[in-house]
Design an enzyme around this catalytic site. Structure first.
Site, PDB file in Angstrom:
ATOM      1  N   ASP A   8       0.876  -1.163   0.000  1.00  0.00           N
ATOM      2  CA  ASP A   8       0.000   0.000   0.000  1.00  0.00           C
ATOM      3  C   ASP A   8       0.922   1.225   0.000  1.00  0.00           C
ATOM      4  O   ASP A   8       2.134   1.100   0.233  1.00  0.00           O
ATOM      5  CB  ASP A   8      -0.885  -0.040   1.248  1.00  0.00           C
ATOM      6  CG  ASP A   8      -1.780   1.175   1.379  1.00  0.00           C
ATOM      7  OD1 ASP A   8      -2.321   1.633   0.355  1.00  0.00           O
ATOM      8  OD2 ASP A   8      -1.916   1.684   2.504  1.00  0.00           O
ATOM      9  N   ASP A 167      -1.277  -0.603   6.407  1.00  0.00           N
ATOM     10  CA  ASP A 167      -1.407   0.107   7.686  1.00  0.00           C
ATOM     11  C   ASP A 167      -2.854   0.222   8.127  1.00  0.00           C
ATOM     12  O   ASP A 167      -3.125   0.703   9.221  1.00  0.00           O
ATOM     13  CB  ASP A 167      -0.841   1.523   7.565  1.00  0.00           C
ATOM     14  CG  ASP A 167      -1.712   2.422   6.708  1.00  0.00           C
ATOM     15  OD1 ASP A 167      -2.100   3.513   7.172  1.00  0.00           O
ATOM     16  OD2 ASP A 167      -2.009   2.038   5.565  1.00  0.00           O
TER      17      ASP A 167
END
Length: 230
Positions: A8, A167
């Site tokens: 990501d 995250d």
């Protein structure tokens, strides 16, 4: 065969979630909304900005208007973050080591082209990724698995042979829906917020490709996603 690594962007390559939250908060203020952006992002971080903004309203907002709001938020974010852009500690060294050892590396994010350039090109990170997939490349953003399945397909790797770095809880769930394993990056959330990552890291200074393979061997298959989390 070594697993492919899929990253990501926001909160993983850079620790920018507090600035993202500030940009949302300023937008909400201008719209007369009292939603706490930090708390909102703890739940919805990883989703496209337009979807996050829509969640604040009790009635449907036309797509065109959501796009305008998202662009306003993006302008605020870039202005606030302009002089603060830094790669997460240890990231470049980890990417260099992974490439040297023959790992395929992809990026799968809910951000679009200009935002990708704002970080990847400014920080000279694009060189480390074999594939970059953004919001315009898939029909549905996270927590749907499309971002990660598309990245794996373009890398030419089966989902079960991919490790995602995330995250956000919704991003972790997207990885599991895609049939992948996940490393949690605790820039925004505490370790206990995640379901079943291979490990939880604060940054990349303590992680090596060799250690990653050791962790992968301890988790024989991807966890099943938790329905209650998106």
């Amino acid at each position: 065969m070594k697993p492919a690594l899929i990253f990501d962007m926001d909160g993983v390559l850079v620790d920018n979630t507090p600035v993202q939250a500030r940009a949302f908060q300023l937008l909400f203020r201008d719209l007369g909304l009292t939603t706490n952006a930090r708390q909102l992002l703890k739940r919805l971080n990883g989703m496209p900005a337009g979807d996050i903004i829509q969640s604040v309203f009790r009635h449907p907002i036309p797509e065109e208007q959501l796009e305008i709001y998202a662009e306003q938020r993006e302008f605020l974010y870039r202005t606030l973050y302009w002089s603060k852009r830094r790669a997460l500690p240890g990231l470049v060294e980890f990417l260099q080591a992974a490439r040297a050892e023959g790992f395929k590396i992809g990026l799968g994010t809910g951000s679009g082209g200009p935002t990708l350039s704002y970080l990847l090109d400014h920080l000279d990170l694009r060189q480390y990724f074999d594939v970059v997939i953004g919001k315009d490349d898939v029909p549905k953003g996270k927590p749907h698995p499309d971002t990660y399945t598309a990245t794996a397909a373009k890398l030419g790797v089966q989902p079960e042979n991919c490790i995602v770095f995330e995250d956000a809880v919704l991003g972790e769930q997207a990885a599991y829906r895609a049939g992948m394993r996940c490393v949690a990056v605790a820039t925004t959330l505490p370790a206990k917020a995640f379901q079943a990552p291979l490990t939880v890291i604060n940054d990349f200074t303590t992680l090596t490709p060799t250690r990653l393979l050791e962790l992968l061997a301890q988790q024989s298959e991807a966890p099943k996603p938790q329905k209650k989390r998106g």
